[in-house]
Design a protein around this motif. Structure first.
Motif, mmCIF file in Angstrom:
data_model
loop_
_atom_site.group_PDB
_atom_site.id
_atom_site.type_symbol
_atom_site.label_atom_id
_atom_site.label_comp_id
_atom_site.label_asym_id
_atom_site.label_seq_id
_atom_site.Cartn_x
_atom_site.Cartn_y
_atom_site.Cartn_z
ATOM 1 N N GLY A 130 62.316 -60.647 -79.907
ATOM 2 C CA GLY A 130 62.635 -62.039 -79.617
ATOM 3 C C GLY A 130 61.458 -62.931 -79.279
ATOM 4 N N VAL A 176 67.403 -59.432 -89.892
ATOM 5 C CA VAL A 176 66.528 -60.034 -88.877
ATOM 6 C C VAL A 176 65.061 -59.988 -89.306
ATOM 7 C CG1 VAL A 176 68.038 -59.507 -86.920
ATOM 8 C CG2 VAL A 176 66.390 -57.796 -87.693
ATOM 9 N N ASP A 187 61.059 -64.123 -83.336
ATOM 10 C CA ASP A 187 61.709 -65.413 -83.461
ATOM 11 C C ASP A 187 60.678 -66.362 -84.050
ATOM 12 O OD1 ASP A 187 62.809 -67.894 -83.209
ATOM 13 O OD2 ASP A 187 63.632 -67.534 -81.209
ATOM 14 N N GLU A 188 60.864 -66.695 -85.304
ATOM 15 C CA GLU A 188 59.832 -67.471 -85.999
ATOM 16 C C GLU A 188 59.740 -68.921 -85.525
ATOM 17 O OE1 GLU A 188 59.126 -66.025 -90.324
ATOM 18 O OE2 GLU A 188 61.247 -65.710 -89.904
ATOM 19 N N ARG A 189 60.702 -69.348 -84.724
ATOM 20 C CA ARG A 189 60.615 -70.722 -84.195
ATOM 21 C C ARG A 189 59.635 -70.799 -83.030
ATOM 22 N NH1 ARG A 189 66.815 -70.846 -83.080
ATOM 23 N NH2 ARG A 189 66.067 -68.834 -82.332
ATOM 24 N N LYS A 190 59.350 -69.663 -82.404
ATOM 25 C CA LYS A 190 58.396 -69.658 -81.287
ATOM 26 C C LYS A 190 56.981 -69.428 -81.815
ATOM 27 C CE LYS A 190 61.819 -67.661 -78.182
ATOM 28 N NZ LYS A 190 62.230 -66.396 -77.544
#
Ligand code: ZN
Ligand code: ZN
Length: 220
Positions: A94, A142, A159-162
């Motif tokens: 994550g 995932v 989590d590629e958004r972080k």
């Protein structure tokens, strides 16, 4: 390798420290948090053992003998003298992706924390064996990373958004103190879970590796 080595030897004495540093940064991202040297050269995007840097540069990226040695020496200094040893093995699930490593897709069981499987068949087999689930889509696709790249069994979910935690070698030197402070603050709440997860994953990975291709290909 012999040709290129010949070409580079002559000019190399005039190569400045900055030029060697620039060459290093074209190929490597230094991830101090996990004590990993990540090769971002073409076709790599995986961790390389620090003592194998020179050989790796010569064989995989056709870098000449002198330059590859200077890069390897620089990395050796950084890793051996400046890095504090890390006992972190795998990032927890994550987090943002670790910089430089490839991101690829795997298949995760919704009922447990088993490492994500490489294929749909594998995760469905797991669902049947472990949970007696034969119907329904009870897995998720995932994004994951692994120190050794896609061929490695052991991985973690990202989590590629972080954004990622690792820094280039120069950034680390320039802002050593504040950067370290930030890293500690970010990591603190998840620290205990991280240790538990890592231990659990390690056991699973070891069991699986007996049956699978050894993953040492990755860090040669
Ligand atoms: Zn490489
Ligand atoms: Zn499961």
């Amino acid at each position: 390798m012999s040709n290129q080595q010949g070409l580079l030897v002559g000019g190399d004495t005039s190569r400045t420290a900055q030029q060697v540093q620039a060459a290093l940064e074209r190929f490597f991202i230094m991830n101090e948090e996990y004590n990993k040297v990540i090769c971002i050269g073409e076709g790599c995007r995986k961790a390389i053992k620090a003592h194998a840097v020179q050989r790796h540069l010569q064989r995989r990226h056709s870098v000449g003998g002198v330059l590859s040695k200077r890069i390897a020496d620089l990395i050796g200094e950084e890793v051996g003298w400046r890095w504090r040893p890390s006992n972190k093995r795998l990032p927890v699930n994550g987090l943002g992706p670790q910089k430089g490593l490839e991101v690829f897709m795997r298949f995760q069981c919704r009922f447990c924390n088993e490492l994500p499987a490489r294929t749909v068949e594998e995760v469905e087999h797991h669902l049947y064996e472990m949970h007696r689930e034969t119907e329904g889509h009870t897995w998720d696709e995932v994004p994951v990373q692994s120190w050794g790249g896609e061929g490695t069994y052991e991985c973690w979910v990202v989590d590629e958004r972080k954004c990622s935690g690792s820094k280039a070698i120069t950034e680390v030197i320039q802002e050593a103190a504040p950067a370290e402070k930030d890293a500690v603050e970010e990591a603190a709440p998840a620290e205990k879970d991280a240790v538990d997860d890592a231990a659990a994953e390690e056991d699973t990975a070891r069991e699986m590796d007996l049956k699978k291709i050894p993953d040492d290909v990755t860090e040669e």
